[in-house]
Design a protein around this motif. Structure first.
Motif, PDB file in Angstrom:
ATOM      1  N   ASN B   2       0.819  -1.219   0.000  1.00 32.62           N
ATOM      2  CA  ASN B   2       0.000   0.000   0.000  1.00 32.62           C
ATOM      3  C   ASN B   2       0.851   1.267   0.000  1.00 32.62           C
ATOM      4  O   ASN B   2       2.054   1.248   0.208  1.00 32.62           O
ATOM      5  N   LYS B   3       0.186   2.358  -0.250  1.00 35.03           N
ATOM      6  CA  LYS B   3       0.924   3.601  -0.487  1.00 35.03           C
ATOM      7  C   LYS B   3       1.533   4.201   0.772  1.00 35.03           C
ATOM      8  O   LYS B   3       2.534   4.888   0.718  1.00 35.03           O
ATOM      9  N   ALA B   4       0.889   3.926   1.876  1.00 34.49           N
ATOM     10  CA  ALA B   4       1.456   4.451   3.122  1.00 34.49           C
ATOM     11  C   ALA B   4       2.825   3.833   3.396  1.00 34.49           C
ATOM     12  O   ALA B   4       3.763   4.512   3.798  1.00 34.49           O
ATOM     13  N   MET B   5       2.923   2.545   3.148  1.00 35.34           N
ATOM     14  CA  MET B   5       4.204   1.885   3.340  1.00 35.34           C
ATOM     15  C   MET B   5       5.261   2.464   2.426  1.00 35.34           C
ATOM     16  O   MET B   5       6.423   2.567   2.771  1.00 35.34           O
ATOM     17  N   ASN B   6       4.792   2.850   1.231  1.00 35.21           N
ATOM     18  CA  ASN B   6       5.692   3.477   0.293  1.00 35.21           C
ATOM     19  C   ASN B   6       6.436   4.665   0.888  1.00 35.21           C
ATOM     20  O   ASN B   6       7.639   4.817   0.744  1.00 35.21           O
ATOM     21  N   GLY B   7       5.657   5.509   1.576  1.00 37.35           N
ATOM     22  CA  GLY B   7       6.257   6.694   2.169  1.00 37.35           C
ATOM     23  C   GLY B   7       7.298   6.321   3.214  1.00 37.35           C
ATOM     24  O   GLY B   7       8.385   6.892   3.268  1.00 37.35           O
ATOM     25  N   PHE B   8       6.963   5.315   3.985  1.00 38.01           N
ATOM     26  CA  PHE B   8       7.891   4.895   5.027  1.00 38.01           C
ATOM     27  C   PHE B   8       9.170   4.340   4.420  1.00 38.01           C
ATOM     28  O   PHE B   8      10.272   4.652   4.840  1.00 38.01           O
ATOM     29  N   GLN B   9       8.987   3.555   3.365  1.00 40.35           N
ATOM     30  CA  GLN B   9      10.158   2.945   2.752  1.00 40.35           C
ATOM     31  C   GLN B   9      11.108   3.965   2.163  1.00 40.35           C
ATOM     32  O   GLN B   9      12.303   3.789   2.163  1.00 40.35           O
ATOM     33  N   ARG B  10      10.532   5.039   1.673  1.00 39.78           N
ATOM     34  CA  ARG B  10      11.396   6.080   1.130  1.00 39.78           C
ATOM     35  C   ARG B  10      12.449   6.514   2.131  1.00 39.78           C
ATOM     36  O   ARG B  10      13.605   6.665   1.817  1.00 39.78           O
ATOM     37  N   VAL B  11      11.960   6.746   3.332  1.00 39.16           N
ATOM     38  CA  VAL B  11      12.868   7.205   4.374  1.00 39.16           C
ATOM     39  C   VAL B  11      13.931   6.145   4.617  1.00 39.16           C
ATOM     40  O   VAL B  11      15.113   6.423   4.682  1.00 39.16           O
ATOM     41  N   VAL B  12      13.423   4.935   4.731  1.00 38.22           N
ATOM     42  CA  VAL B  12      14.333   3.850   5.047  1.00 38.22           C
ATOM     43  C   VAL B  12      15.397   3.701   3.969  1.00 38.22           C
ATOM     44  O   VAL B  12      16.586   3.682   4.249  1.00 38.22           O
ATOM     45  N   PHE B  13      14.948   3.673   2.739  1.00 41.68           N
ATOM     46  CA  PHE B  13      15.899   3.432   1.666  1.00 41.68           C
ATOM     47  C   PHE B  13      16.760   4.652   1.385  1.00 41.68           C
ATOM     48  O   PHE B  13      17.964   4.546   1.202  1.00 41.68           O
ATOM     49  N   ALA B  14      16.120   5.806   1.354  1.00 47.35           N
ATOM     50  CA  ALA B  14      16.856   6.977   0.901  1.00 47.35           C
ATOM     51  C   ALA B  14      17.847   7.441   1.941  1.00 47.35           C
ATOM     52  O   ALA B  14      18.917   7.920   1.611  1.00 47.35           O
ATOM     53  N   LEU B  15      17.503   7.335   3.196  1.00 49.03           N
ATOM     54  CA  LEU B  15      18.302   8.030   4.199  1.00 49.03           C
ATOM     55  C   LEU B  15      18.918   7.137   5.264  1.00 49.03           C
ATOM     56  O   LEU B  15      20.104   7.193   5.512  1.00 49.03           O
ATOM     57  N   PHE B  94      -3.282  11.197   9.871  1.00 47.67           N
ATOM     58  CA  PHE B  94      -4.272  10.855   8.848  1.00 47.67           C
ATOM     59  C   PHE B  94      -4.263  11.969   7.822  1.00 47.67           C
ATOM     60  O   PHE B  94      -4.523  13.112   8.167  1.00 47.67           O
ATOM     61  N   PRO B  95      -3.958  11.665   6.581  1.00 47.44           N
ATOM     62  CA  PRO B  95      -3.941  12.728   5.590  1.00 47.44           C
ATOM     63  C   PRO B  95      -5.355  13.090   5.133  1.00 47.44           C
ATOM     64  O   PRO B  95      -6.326  12.476   5.577  1.00 47.44           O
ATOM     65  N   ASP B  96      -5.445  14.087   4.227  1.00 52.13           N
ATOM     66  CA  ASP B  96      -6.751  14.508   3.705  1.00 52.13           C
ATOM     67  C   ASP B  96      -7.488  13.328   3.087  1.00 52.13           C
ATOM     68  O   ASP B  96      -6.870  12.376   2.602  1.00 52.13           O
ATOM     69  N   VAL B  97      -8.799  13.455   3.087  1.00 50.70           N
ATOM     70  CA  VAL B  97      -9.654  12.372   2.591  1.00 50.70           C
ATOM     71  C   VAL B  97      -9.260  11.958   1.169  1.00 50.70           C
ATOM     72  O   VAL B  97      -9.154  10.777   0.850  1.00 50.70           O
ATOM     73  N   ASN B  98      -9.043  12.958   0.314  1.00 45.10           N
ATOM     74  CA  ASN B  98      -8.768  12.647  -1.085  1.00 45.10           C
ATOM     75  C   ASN B  98      -7.275  12.475  -1.366  1.00 45.10           C
ATOM     76  O   ASN B  98      -6.855  12.416  -2.517  1.00 45.10           O
ATOM     77  N   ALA B  99      -6.473  12.424  -0.314  1.00 52.14           N
ATOM     78  CA  ALA B  99      -5.030  12.373  -0.531  1.00 52.14           C
ATOM     79  C   ALA B  99      -4.619  11.024  -1.095  1.00 52.14           C
ATOM     80  O   ALA B  99      -5.265  10.002  -0.883  1.00 52.14           O
ATOM     81  N   ASP B 100      -3.528  11.078  -1.767  1.00 49.51           N
ATOM     82  CA  ASP B 100      -3.004   9.957  -2.506  1.00 49.51           C
ATOM     83  C   ASP B 100      -1.985   9.213  -1.634  1.00 49.51           C
ATOM     84  O   ASP B 100      -1.016   8.681  -2.131  1.00 49.51           O
ATOM     85  N   LEU B 101      -2.180   9.250  -0.320  1.00 50.67           N
ATOM     86  CA  LEU B 101      -1.120   8.768   0.578  1.00 50.67           C
ATOM     87  C   LEU B 101      -1.560   7.596   1.444  1.00 50.67           C
ATOM     88  O   LEU B 101      -0.889   7.228   2.380  1.00 50.67           O
ATOM     89  N   ASN B 157      -1.643  16.352  -2.637  1.00 46.43           N
ATOM     90  CA  ASN B 157      -1.382  16.200  -1.203  1.00 46.43           C
ATOM     91  C   ASN B 157      -0.676  17.430  -0.641  1.00 46.43           C
ATOM     92  O   ASN B 157       0.397  17.789  -1.106  1.00 46.43           O
ATOM     93  N   THR B 158      -1.283  18.001   0.378  1.00 39.24           N
ATOM     94  CA  THR B 158      -0.602  19.139   0.997  1.00 39.24           C
ATOM     95  C   THR B 158       0.650  18.667   1.745  1.00 39.24           C
ATOM     96  O   THR B 158       1.566  19.437   1.983  1.00 39.24           O
ATOM     97  N   GLU B 159       0.690  17.385   2.092  1.00 38.16           N
ATOM     98  CA  GLU B 159       1.857  16.825   2.788  1.00 38.16           C
ATOM     99  C   GLU B 159       3.133  16.962   1.961  1.00 38.16           C
ATOM    100  O   GLU B 159       4.235  16.961   2.511  1.00 38.16           O
ATOM    101  N   ASP B 160       2.978  17.061   0.636  1.00 35.93           N
ATOM    102  CA  ASP B 160       4.149  17.217  -0.237  1.00 35.93           C
ATOM    103  C   ASP B 160       4.958  18.461   0.137  1.00 35.93           C
ATOM    104  O   ASP B 160       6.166  18.519  -0.068  1.00 35.93           O
ATOM    105  N   ASN B 161       4.255  19.476   0.632  1.00 33.16           N
ATOM    106  CA  ASN B 161       4.932  20.724   1.003  1.00 33.16           C
ATOM    107  C   ASN B 161       5.354  20.730   2.467  1.00 33.16           C
ATOM    108  O   ASN B 161       6.259  21.450   2.852  1.00 33.16           O
ATOM    109  N   GLN B 162       4.653  19.938   3.255  1.00 29.49           N
ATOM    110  CA  GLN B 162       4.846  20.027   4.712  1.00 29.49           C
ATOM    111  C   GLN B 162       5.957  19.135   5.246  1.00 29.49           C
ATOM    112  O   GLN B 162       6.505  19.405   6.301  1.00 29.49           O
ATOM    113  N   TYR B 163       6.235  18.042   4.533  1.00 35.49           N
ATOM    114  CA  TYR B 163       7.203  17.078   5.052  1.00 35.49           C
ATOM    115  C   TYR B 163       8.226  16.713   3.992  1.00 35.49           C
ATOM    116  O   TYR B 163       7.914  16.707   2.796  1.00 35.49           O
ATOM    117  N   ALA B 164       9.418  16.427   4.437  1.00 39.41           N
ATOM    118  CA  ALA B 164      10.465  16.033   3.490  1.00 39.41           C
ATOM    119  C   ALA B 164      11.437  15.105   4.201  1.00 39.41           C
ATOM    120  O   ALA B 164      11.562  15.124   5.432  1.00 39.41           O
TER     121      ALA B 164
END
Ligand SMILES: [Cu+2]
Lengths: 410, 402
Positions: B2-15, B94-101, B157-164
């Motif tokens: 799922n997409k949420a795991m995707n976000g987590f993995q980014r951190v793990v892999f990238a950093l 919890f991101p926005d209802v329509n978020a892609d996350l 996703n507004t999270e794109d601007n809020q987190y990095a």
């Protein structure tokens, strides 16, 4: 268990050890004397003995390497000792250098009620940069102490305490047990995390309060202080929430002490009691902390001679004495069994430093005239293996084959 | 996956690299059998913020319940050897209802080491795309105007601007001044598999710590920063000319630093240099890559009864200019009001007005009026507390204890 593992784990369990040969040196005994309260000097004004006490925020180190911010009388922990004679007129100028409030309560003394140092009961707190003058006649005789009575959960354990001794020229204890030396041991317990958190909160709060005081906008609700029960209840009915309902004055958790001290120091920095064979020493025990101690002396039955400063008409002998919060007890130890003897709290949770044993209120009674050959572990220990090792010329642990200072297996 | 795991993995892999995927005892610290059993327990900070609102648009009559921004954060902090401290923070929301996350988004997964003068942070956390937290109900309520917008986002996703994901080094020059440098990986919605560093930034900050608020200085905070988004600009060679630079400036002033009736004003300007060739907005990328100048300011009032805030109210205004795009502008105004019902619990009402004009309407909805009735629960505590924060009064006024 693998031997190397066993050795390292038993070393870990026994913590710090200091070679006893060190404690017989002149330098050590000199240093040890500094671990007892320093007497506060006074000047005479007519027939008044005038003392000066201040309070500051300072850093204290109960054992080497462990530092914390605390509140100190005259930058000492415990505060300096006030020692006067029965019937002396005592005047104490107390100046507050902090931005917190404080008072001084003279614990066990029969002062006039306005000098008793309880905020809002018999005096207003001594506010930042203010001086309060305490005046009273020293009575009754014996071992007492003084401490801050404002926010005592924090201020008293934070270091605002000190011994107050009233001497009696006709002391019945001295008559019955002639002694040349006496020691004052002030016990306390400190939750350094609580002190830190609560001190930060109080400093923050006092900045706000000082601002409002300057503007004349400070009211009884902010003080949490009311003229009557009725006023208090009216305030609650109008929406005032007492601090015990909304936690706005203190951390939610009560202190859990993690440092236990004698005269502000924890083992192995706690003061030692030195004695000579045939000598009698008087030890004045004061509990200025908030936990009970059950002090146990090895190898001796000491005499309990005073309770709360009052000489006991019929001293009794014991080897363990409960030292409860707020109590003072005087004991006489007779030097009749030479050696190095542990004197410690038998609630061994309090012989820890930050939870690590040994530490805290662990100390020893040391016969300073103990002949050097008696410190030899090989000759007198009864350890057959060690004797054999010595005979075969093996190098023994602990230089010269002497014991480490403390028996750690009580 | 799922997409949420995707976000987590980014951190793990990238950093954090491969290390976290290995068994615990084979990385980093070898416990050494029984001798390792007596570990000092770490501090354990726990933070919770539940923001639930009933949103109502009076023009369209549309309404819905929103619990985005609801966040749980836990951490562990420890004293290290040699006067350093280490910590790990884990947070999700919890991101926005329509978020892609997905259902949960990992807002914080980072480790940090710090000493008296330096902090070094590695992992995902709040992006350095703004300098001030404005007192709106949700952090993203005025995101078009008070954030430097991520040019790699598709705007969903507004999270794109809020987190990095980022590596950040901050040096504290003294108690109030700091300088920070960071290399960031902003969430790239154009190329979702791109986890490389796509922004570099520098930040200068003057900030009076909260614990010294009654020192009554007028100036609370001044910040300056430059953020270089490493975009691949067509037809340009050097990295400098390929990148989009955003310049941010902020300030926070005490209007009435009274402990009972407290007023302050905060403002931020963001100049987005943009690409001069973008003079129309047809995609979200055009919107983030054209030259803009955004202003945002908010006035806040806090009534503190008996040493705790009972009532907080604020109003703010923002304006965004588009110098290259004809007849285009954005404006926004809000007013809100929060009342403390008890410890950790507030009820609030927020009214928001948005005006989007011209070409921005190609990519953004014109969401004019919105009324939100909100309940906010927030909780913040450090369990097993063993040492002070950097900005505690004891540290600030009585020297830092190692
Ligand atoms: Cu005090």
């Amino acid at each position: 268990m693998d031997r190397r593992k066993f050795l390292s784990s038993s070393l870990l369990a026994s913590g710090l050890m200091i070679n006893p040969n060190e404690i017989f040196s002149e330098a050590y005994r000199k240093e040890n004397l500094k671990k007892f309260p320093r007497q506060l000097e006074y000047n005479m004004d007519g027939d008044w003995k005038e003392f000066h006490l201040t309070v500051d925020i300072d850093v204290h180190e109960p054992a080497y390497g462990m530092k914390y911010h605390t509140l100190l009388f005259n930058n000492q922990l415990p505060g300096p000792e006030i020692r006067v004679n029965k019937g002396d007129k005592v005047r104490v100028y107390f100046h507050n250098n902090t931005i917190l409030n404080h008072t001084i309560h003279w614990h066990g003394l029969h002062t006039p009620w306005r000098m008793d140092g309880v905020p809002f009961v018999n005096q207003f707190p001594v506010m930042p940069n203010n001086t309060f003058v305490y005046e009273f006649v020293a009575e009754p005789t014996g071992t007492h102490f003084y401490h801050c009575h404002w926010g005592t959960v924090m201020h008293m354990q934070a270091g605002m305490y000190g011994s107050f001794i009233i001497e009696d020229p006709d002391d019945p204890i001295k008559k019955r047990f002639p002694y040349d030396r006496e020691y004052v041991m002030v016990y306390s317990a400190h939750d350094v995390n609580f002190i830190r958190e609560e001190m930060n909160r109080m400093l923050y709060r006092m900045k706000e309060r000082s601002y409002l005081m300057k503007n004349g906008r400070y009211n009884s609700e902010r003080w949490d202080t009311f003229d009557s029960i009725e006023d208090f209840e009216n305030a609650v009915n109008k929406g005032y929430k007492p601090p015990y309902l909304v936690n706005r004055r203190a951390p939610a958790d009560l202190p859990q002490p993690n440092w236990f001290t004698i005269n502000g120091k924890s083992y192995p920095y706690a003061p030692e009691l030195f004695i000579k064979e045939g000598e009698k020493i008087r030890v004045r025990l004061i509990n200025a902390g908030n936990v009970a101690y059950y002090l146990h002396l090895h190898g001796h039955d000491f005499w309990q001679v005073a309770d709360d400063g009052r000489p006991l008409p019929d001293p009794n002998q014991a080897n363990t004495i409960p030292l409860m919060p707020g109590k003072t007890n005087d004991i006489i130890i007779e030097g009749n069994n030479r050696g190095i003897w542990t004197f410690h709290d038998h609630d061994t949770r309090k012989v820890t430093n930050n939870g690590v044993y040994p530490g805290g209120t662990l100390t020893t009674l040391v016969y300073e005239d103990l002949p050097p050959e008696e410190r030899d572990v090989v000759k007198y220990s009864g350890n057959i293996n060690l004797k054999k090792m010595a005979e075969q010329g093996h190098k023994l642990p602990f230089d010269g084959g002497t014991l480490p200072k403390y028996p750690l297996d009580e | 996956m799922n997409k949420a795991m995707n976000g987590f993995q980014r951190v793990v892999f990238a950093l954090a690299g491969m290390m976290l995927l290995l068994p615990f005892d084979s990385i980093g610290q070898y416990n050494g059998g029984m001798l390792g059993e007596d570990e000092l327990q770490p501090d354990f900070p726990v933070g919770v913020k539940a923001v639930t609102s009933f949103n109502f648009d009076p023009l369209t009559g549309k309404n819905y319940v929103d619990f985005s921004d609801t966040e749980l954060m836990i951490g562990m902090r420890q004293k290290l050897y040699n006067a350093w401290r280490g910590q790990f923070i884990f947070g999700m929301q919890f991101p926005d209802v329509n978020a892609d996350l997905g259902k949960i988004f990992y807002t914080q997964v980072f480790t940090q080491v710090e000493n008296e003068r330096n902090t070094f942070k590695l992992g995902r956390t709040n992006a350095p795309s703004k300098l001030i937290d404005f007192p709106t109900l949700r952090d993203d309520d005025a995101i078009d105007l008070n954030y430097s917008l991520n040019p790699f986002s598709n705007g969903i996703n507004t999270e794109d601007n809020q987190y990095a994901n980022m590596i950040d080094f901050t040096h504290i020059i003294n108690q109030r001044y700091s300088i920070g440098f960071h290399a960031d990986n902003y969430i790239d919605e154009i190329d979702r598999q791109n986890f490389s560093v796509n922004a570099l930034g520098l930040e200068l900050m003057y900030k009076v710590p909260d614990s010294e608020i009654w020192n009554r200085n007028v100036l609370q905070q001044v910040g300056l920063s430059v953020l270089n988004y490493l975009t691949r600009r067509e037809g340009y060679g050097s990295w400098a000319s390929q990148s989009i630079r955003n310049y941010l400036g902020s300030f926070m002033l005490n209007i009435n630093p009274d402990p009972v009736y407290f007023w302050d004003f905060s403002g931020q300007v963001i100049y987005n240099e943009g690409f001069k060739e973008i003079d129309n907005i047809t995609t979200y990328q055009d919107y983030t890559r054209t030259e803009t100048f955004a202003l945002f300011g908010a006035l806040r009032f806090v009534y503190r009864k008996l040493e705790k805030p009972l009532l907080i109210s604020s109003g703010g205004f923002g304006y965004k200019f588009f110098s290259k795009v004809d007849d285009t502008k954005q404006m926004m105004a809000y007013y809100n009001f929060f009342y403390r019902l008890g410890n950790n619990f507030d009820v609030g009402l927020q009214y928001k007005y948005n005006l989007n004009q011209g070409k921005v309407l190609n990519v953004l909805e014109d969401d004019k009026h919105r009324i939100q009735l909100a309940l906010v629960f927030s909780f913040d505590k450090i369990f097993n507390s063993q040492f002070d924060d950097r900005y505690s009064i004891l540290n600030l006024e009585h020297k830092y204890i190692k």
